[in-house]
Write an enzyme that holds these catalytic residues in place. Sequence first.
Site, PDB file in Angstrom:
ATOM      1  N   GLY A  30       0.800  -1.222   0.000  1.00  0.00           N
ATOM      2  CA  GLY A  30       0.000   0.000   0.000  1.00  0.00           C
ATOM      3  C   GLY A  30       0.830   1.267   0.000  1.00  0.00           C
ATOM      4  O   GLY A  30       0.692   2.127  -0.880  1.00  0.00           O
ATOM      5  N   ASP A  51      10.320  -7.112  -1.824  1.00  0.00           N
ATOM      6  CA  ASP A  51       9.033  -7.499  -1.237  1.00  0.00           C
ATOM      7  C   ASP A  51       8.840  -8.991  -1.470  1.00  0.00           C
ATOM      8  O   ASP A  51       9.085  -9.490  -2.570  1.00  0.00           O
ATOM      9  CB  ASP A  51       7.880  -6.719  -1.871  1.00  0.00           C
ATOM     10  CG  ASP A  51       6.596  -6.821  -1.055  1.00  0.00           C
ATOM     11  OD1 ASP A  51       6.116  -7.958  -0.849  1.00  0.00           O
ATOM     12  OD2 ASP A  51       6.077  -5.783  -0.617  1.00  0.00           O
ATOM     13  N   ASN A  59      -5.590  -6.507  -3.591  1.00  0.00           N
ATOM     14  CA  ASN A  59      -4.658  -5.374  -3.553  1.00  0.00           C
ATOM     15  C   ASN A  59      -5.033  -4.276  -4.541  1.00  0.00           C
ATOM     16  O   ASN A  59      -4.584  -3.129  -4.416  1.00  0.00           O
ATOM     17  CB  ASN A  59      -3.232  -5.830  -3.892  1.00  0.00           C
ATOM     18  CG  ASN A  59      -2.692  -6.894  -2.972  1.00  0.00           C
ATOM     19  OD1 ASN A  59      -1.984  -7.787  -3.410  1.00  0.00           O
ATOM     20  ND2 ASN A  59      -3.013  -6.826  -1.690  1.00  0.00           N
ATOM     21  N   SER A  98      12.432 -12.098   0.942  1.00  0.00           N
ATOM     22  CA  SER A  98      12.254 -11.559   2.287  1.00  0.00           C
ATOM     23  C   SER A  98      13.473 -10.744   2.672  1.00  0.00           C
ATOM     24  O   SER A  98      14.618 -11.178   2.464  1.00  0.00           O
ATOM     25  CB  SER A  98      12.062 -12.693   3.302  1.00  0.00           C
ATOM     26  OG  SER A  98      12.170 -12.206   4.625  1.00  0.00           O
ATOM     27  N   ALA A 124       9.780  -7.824  10.486  1.00  0.00           N
ATOM     28  CA  ALA A 124      10.620  -7.224   9.443  1.00  0.00           C
ATOM     29  C   ALA A 124      11.059  -5.827   9.834  1.00  0.00           C
ATOM     30  O   ALA A 124      12.194  -5.421   9.558  1.00  0.00           O
ATOM     31  CB  ALA A 124       9.860  -7.186   8.116  1.00  0.00           C
ATOM     32  N   CYS A 176      -2.919 -13.695   3.873  1.00  0.00           N
ATOM     33  CA  CYS A 176      -2.655 -15.131   3.888  1.00  0.00           C
ATOM     34  C   CYS A 176      -2.740 -15.693   5.305  1.00  0.00           C
ATOM     35  O   CYS A 176      -3.056 -16.873   5.497  1.00  0.00           O
ATOM     36  CB  CYS A 176      -1.295 -15.437   3.265  1.00  0.00           C
ATOM     37  SG  CYS A 176       0.088 -14.551   3.989  1.00  0.00           S
TER      38      CYS A 176
END
Length: 603
Positions: A30, A51, A59, A98, A124, A176
């Site tokens: 976003g 990403d 999305n 990641s 993260a 998810c």
Amino acid sequence: MVPLQLVGSLRKELADSLSTCRVLVVGAGGIGCELLKNVVLTGFKNIEVIDLDVIDVSNLNRQFLFQKKHVGKSKAQVAKESVLQFCPTANITAYHDSIMNPDYNVEFFRNFMLVMNALDNRAARNHVNRMCLAADIPLIESGTAGYLGQVTVIKKGLTECYECQPKPTQKTFPGCTIRNTPSEPIHCIVWAKYLFNQLFGEEDADQEVSPDTADPELSWNPADTEARATASDQDGDIKRVSTKDWARSTGYDPVKLFNKLFKDDIRYLLTMDKLWKKRKAPLPLDWLDLCGTSILSRYNRPDDPPAMDFVTAAANLRMYIFSMNMKSRFDIKSMAGNIIPAIATTNAVIAGLIVLEALKILSGDVEHCRTIFLNKQPNPRKKLLVPCALDPPSANCYVCASKPEVTVKLNVHKTLVLALQDKILKEKFGMVAPDVQIEDGKGTILISSEEGETEANNCKFLSDFGIRNGSRLQVDDFLQDYTLLVNVIHSEDLEKDVEFEVVGDAPDKAPTPTRSQEGKNVANGNKESAEPSTSSKAPAEQNEVLLVDSDEEEPSSSTMAVRMESRGHKRKLHDAETGEASAKRQHLSQPSADDDIDIIALD
């Protein structure tokens, strides 16, 4: 007098800096989509973006670099291709990966002059915070929660780091997690609320409840992930057909609905075997097997409104399937009533403010950077954007202090080595691959990050290794270039269901930054202007989205918090994007009865 040279709207020196410096954007969701578009149009030429996620239909209503044809593809790669249309000469590198992958080590971070976070999870954020501290690279943190947003700058030795202030449990969850791997009751409550809306409200792709076949955890290979998403029309009985359309096709048959949602979909999830290697697998339910049992009606009352009955029953059934303790109707109503969506315009505002703070950093004006809060309503000076001076490093931070140290209370006879590794060091203290050595005079290695080296220790208790009251553990995470000294206090009086407590920390005082005189008006990225500056620790997506109602724009957020608290009025601070609460958030009116209820934000 030398005339000011401009390139577009920027001074030539700054424009030249933008065209040569390398910057890293972490996250292409976003905020990330808006941010990538902004940095390219501002004049940044050397950009790397990372990403892990792939694009989902949900999305498309707010991540405008993506189109329907991109569903199932890497967010980072598609975002790169889209923004290159704005500036084909830009040099953009995209990673579908990641940021916590060991390949992105401290040396990787040292390649950049600036890192900009657009993340949606705390693990993260913690990791990037530590990597930027280790590399001594400025970091711009951001987050949104509904109409609230926040941007702040983190610079080693000068400002608070992301982890200087304690944060409550995260309240932002990827799709998810909601659809495939719920681990907390709130995940099931969100799923049940979505299910109700899909069946009886307006169809919304953002609220799909069927298994997510493009779950990034299933594959590290972008081609495999894209193929899985493309093949979802043929996989078993799970089609890319909306829940509402499917329900209509059955005539809203309750038995068919039940068996699809709580048996067939769960069986399909079980075929995604990678999800259950380190989790307890869900248990499918069958309508005929449950008829006459208490599971179907445990928390329902005949006089309750049907909508809440539905959400309560559906949420509790899902909690049962995923081995969670079920919740009362009252608890579910409280949690379901505080779910807020991501707002595209909020993401756009925050992304713009990130770039303005980046311009200050590249102009050499880090001292003029600010934490900037986007409020839902104007403050007394009719401003939606409120800047506050950055706070100095916390003397008690267990991350950015010169010698981080904490004290943990636990029962050494009941705490397993695996619990120390997973629940304390990784979950609580945000490490990725910890190594633990006991300070026992022998240098006993308790936990090794090398696979299999200390696996035999996992099911043993700490006391089996001579760890007792007063023992000290030296913990290192080489990936994060981070060391933590853990003091152990043995206790047999912990409250029920409490495995450990962080009871104190004693790091050396972090260096005191030198601050420029407060009270100057600071321009957005240009100290020559006289206009006041205006741009999460989580943002949700985190960290503290503060609601600032004060009419003073220069004090630091901590100073403001003290001032508000002295007046006896304070309100919990909710993280952008995660909706997390913090004691820093303050306002001038008395808090309402709802102020203590968590707000859950979804992205």
